[in-house]
Design a protein around this motif. Sequence first.
Motif, PDB file in Angstrom:
ATOM      1  N   VAL A 116       0.815  -1.202   0.000  1.00  0.00           N
ATOM      2  CA  VAL A 116       0.000   0.000   0.000  1.00  0.00           C
ATOM      3  C   VAL A 116       0.847   1.250   0.000  1.00  0.00           C
ATOM      4  O   VAL A 116       0.659   2.163  -0.792  1.00  0.00           O
ATOM      5  CB  VAL A 116      -0.942  -0.003   1.227  1.00  0.00           C
ATOM      6  CG1 VAL A 116      -1.705   1.301   1.295  1.00  0.00           C
ATOM      7  CG2 VAL A 116      -1.924  -1.167   1.129  1.00  0.00           C
ATOM      8  N   LEU A 117       1.830   1.309   0.890  1.00  0.00           N
ATOM      9  CA  LEU A 117       2.698   2.480   0.963  1.00  0.00           C
ATOM     10  C   LEU A 117       4.146   2.025   0.947  1.00  0.00           C
ATOM     11  O   LEU A 117       4.737   1.751   1.992  1.00  0.00           O
ATOM     12  CB  LEU A 117       2.406   3.282   2.246  1.00  0.00           C
ATOM     13  CG  LEU A 117       1.094   4.041   2.248  1.00  0.00           C
ATOM     14  CD1 LEU A 117       0.862   4.630   3.636  1.00  0.00           C
ATOM     15  CD2 LEU A 117       1.103   5.150   1.223  1.00  0.00           C
ATOM     16  N   PRO A 118       4.733   1.895  -0.232  1.00  0.00           N
ATOM     17  CA  PRO A 118       6.092   1.379  -0.310  1.00  0.00           C
ATOM     18  C   PRO A 118       7.080   2.283   0.404  1.00  0.00           C
ATOM     19  O   PRO A 118       6.989   3.499   0.348  1.00  0.00           O
ATOM     20  CB  PRO A 118       6.368   1.352  -1.816  1.00  0.00           C
ATOM     21  CG  PRO A 118       5.423   2.342  -2.406  1.00  0.00           C
ATOM     22  CD  PRO A 118       4.210   2.311  -1.526  1.00  0.00           C
TER      23      PRO A 118
ATOM     24  N   VAL B 110      -8.067   0.674  -8.816  1.00  0.00           N
ATOM     25  CA  VAL B 110      -6.953  -0.270  -8.906  1.00  0.00           C
ATOM     26  C   VAL B 110      -5.935   0.336  -9.854  1.00  0.00           C
ATOM     27  O   VAL B 110      -6.253   0.675 -10.994  1.00  0.00           O
ATOM     28  CB  VAL B 110      -7.403  -1.644  -9.432  1.00  0.00           C
ATOM     29  CG1 VAL B 110      -6.184  -2.550  -9.647  1.00  0.00           C
ATOM     30  CG2 VAL B 110      -8.375  -2.306  -8.455  1.00  0.00           C
ATOM     31  N   GLY B 111      -4.705   0.474  -9.381  1.00  0.00           N
ATOM     32  CA  GLY B 111      -3.705   1.164 -10.182  1.00  0.00           C
ATOM     33  C   GLY B 111      -4.156   2.607 -10.389  1.00  0.00           C
ATOM     34  O   GLY B 111      -4.510   3.302  -9.452  1.00  0.00           O
TER      35      GLY B 111
ATOM     36  N   PHE C 207      -4.585  -0.529  -4.610  1.00  0.00           N
ATOM     37  CA  PHE C 207      -5.990  -0.862  -4.421  1.00  0.00           C
ATOM     38  C   PHE C 207      -6.552   0.050  -3.336  1.00  0.00           C
ATOM     39  O   PHE C 207      -6.062   0.036  -2.211  1.00  0.00           O
ATOM     40  CB  PHE C 207      -6.154  -2.313  -3.948  1.00  0.00           C
ATOM     41  CG  PHE C 207      -5.558  -3.348  -4.845  1.00  0.00           C
ATOM     42  CD1 PHE C 207      -6.363  -4.104  -5.684  1.00  0.00           C
ATOM     43  CD2 PHE C 207      -4.189  -3.592  -4.844  1.00  0.00           C
ATOM     44  CE1 PHE C 207      -5.818  -5.078  -6.502  1.00  0.00           C
ATOM     45  CE2 PHE C 207      -3.635  -4.564  -5.656  1.00  0.00           C
ATOM     46  CZ  PHE C 207      -4.460  -5.309  -6.494  1.00  0.00           C
ATOM     47  N   TYR C 208      -7.567   0.815  -3.624  1.00  0.00           N
ATOM     48  CA  TYR C 208      -8.139   1.644  -2.567  1.00  0.00           C
ATOM     49  C   TYR C 208      -9.530   2.139  -2.950  1.00  0.00           C
ATOM     50  O   TYR C 208      -9.926   2.147  -4.114  1.00  0.00           O
ATOM     51  CB  TYR C 208      -7.231   2.837  -2.232  1.00  0.00           C
ATOM     52  CG  TYR C 208      -6.983   3.803  -3.365  1.00  0.00           C
ATOM     53  CD1 TYR C 208      -7.845   4.885  -3.588  1.00  0.00           C
ATOM     54  CD2 TYR C 208      -5.885   3.663  -4.211  1.00  0.00           C
ATOM     55  CE1 TYR C 208      -7.613   5.791  -4.612  1.00  0.00           C
ATOM     56  CE2 TYR C 208      -5.644   4.554  -5.238  1.00  0.00           C
ATOM     57  CZ  TYR C 208      -6.513   5.616  -5.433  1.00  0.00           C
ATOM     58  OH  TYR C 208      -6.284   6.493  -6.459  1.00  0.00           O
ATOM     59  N   LEU C 209     -10.257   2.531  -1.923  1.00  0.00           N
ATOM     60  CA  LEU C 209     -11.530   3.224  -2.092  1.00  0.00           C
ATOM     61  C   LEU C 209     -11.302   4.685  -1.757  1.00  0.00           C
ATOM     62  O   LEU C 209     -10.586   5.002  -0.799  1.00  0.00           O
ATOM     63  CB  LEU C 209     -12.602   2.656  -1.150  1.00  0.00           C
ATOM     64  CG  LEU C 209     -12.858   1.153  -1.194  1.00  0.00           C
ATOM     65  CD1 LEU C 209     -13.961   0.796  -0.203  1.00  0.00           C
ATOM     66  CD2 LEU C 209     -13.245   0.703  -2.586  1.00  0.00           C
TER      67      LEU C 209
END
Length: 458
Positions: free
Chosen positions: A31-33, A236-237, A221-223
């Motif tokens: 999620v957060l590299p 996504v992306g 991936f997130y809302l």
Amino acid sequence: MTLKSALSFGAAMALALPATLAAQTAEPENVLPQQAAPAPKAVQQTGQDAPDIEETSQAVVQEIPPEADPNPVGEWSQADARALLTVVEGIGDEGLMPSDYFPLELGAAIDAGPGDELNALASKVFVYLVEDLRDGRTPMDARRQWFVVDPDPDLIPTFTVMEAALESGDIAGELAKLAPEHRDYAALKAELAKTKDAKKRKLIRANLDRWRWLPRDLGRFYLLTNVPEYKLRVTVGDKVLFNYRTIVGKPGRTATPQLAETVQGVVFNPTWTVPQSIVKGEGLGAKVLGNPGWAKANGYTASKSENGFITVVQQPGAGNSLGRMKLDMPNPHAIFIHDTPAKSLFGRDMRALSHGCIRTEHADELAITMAIAGKGATKEEAIEIAASGKYTKVALERKWPVYITYFTMGTDVDGKMKTFGDIYDRDAPVLASLDAARVGNRARETDEEVVAIEQPGA
């Protein structure tokens, strides 16, 4: 739409998930590299003596962890400082003000040549730019109901950004890496470049800054739901797979706060434990106990303890206040995303109608999609669970970030630049802060009161 047809529609949409989603769900969550810190070179702890340049072939730095020094001092050549001044002179493109970064003083220090004065001033200017580009310029007290804690200062410490810039000599390039990755930020910058109207420019600047308040990288991936737009996006992306109309909190004490949380599961056919403000305050407890027929018809069950305390729970069903699903995203505000039996409300233009939680249209589709994409259930299992009518919580292997944001200008779901109503009057303090002097040592967390929403299903 009947339950059967609604579930069929949701299943069909879930099946339509693009191949990229199927492929990416098999990859490790990222999620957060983390950003790798470059090798130390030309930065030292604030307050320490500078290394003796005559005795070293390269500038050296004390071996300290990056987070230990938020205000590093580096050794600046005139060429690097001139590159920094060029960034300052063009920073208006990012919606920031060159005057915040001492352009005249920096120019004079460059002309005076290398030394302690140039090192101190150029480092200060660089730190200010990093903080404003990475974290946002707006002080926390102007970010009303903003409960997001931005991880970027920990992931991309100022110390490491300065090291990389001075090591590579690419001052502008290293600072440019701090910009939010979301395409809306780029779209707002493009709009700013072609806009002459002062009022509109200021609104654009405010919303550019709001992007900096969020994590630079939102994840693959997130809302994301933008409260004033009344929209929820499944992303996504860089692709928005689905978007849904939403209902958000009424203005006032039940206004929806801005959060960054994590969806840990999907609850199909949820129950609703009615808050005491309704059980006792509105007399629902006595009504349920005194009228069993009405209670059964509306799905309510009640129990009364020896001390007279009444607990009321609304069972799963068509009339349940949470509808047929909710996303499990634990947070102290008791805010979550859920269905609603009042589908007609999605047809209204002004949809600030709830007690704080976010209701979404096509909730069955969203629930099935999340269960499948989160690898909590197969397609067949998700459809069967949804149709069962029984309370079922599906835990997700892949935890999805969800961002509840507040942008009053940005691209709509069709990609067109629009303004959205400032339904909670949150623009004014941000706009005012743009005219005020830059605030240093800004807080990262708000001290506003956390108000748990009492009536999430209402």
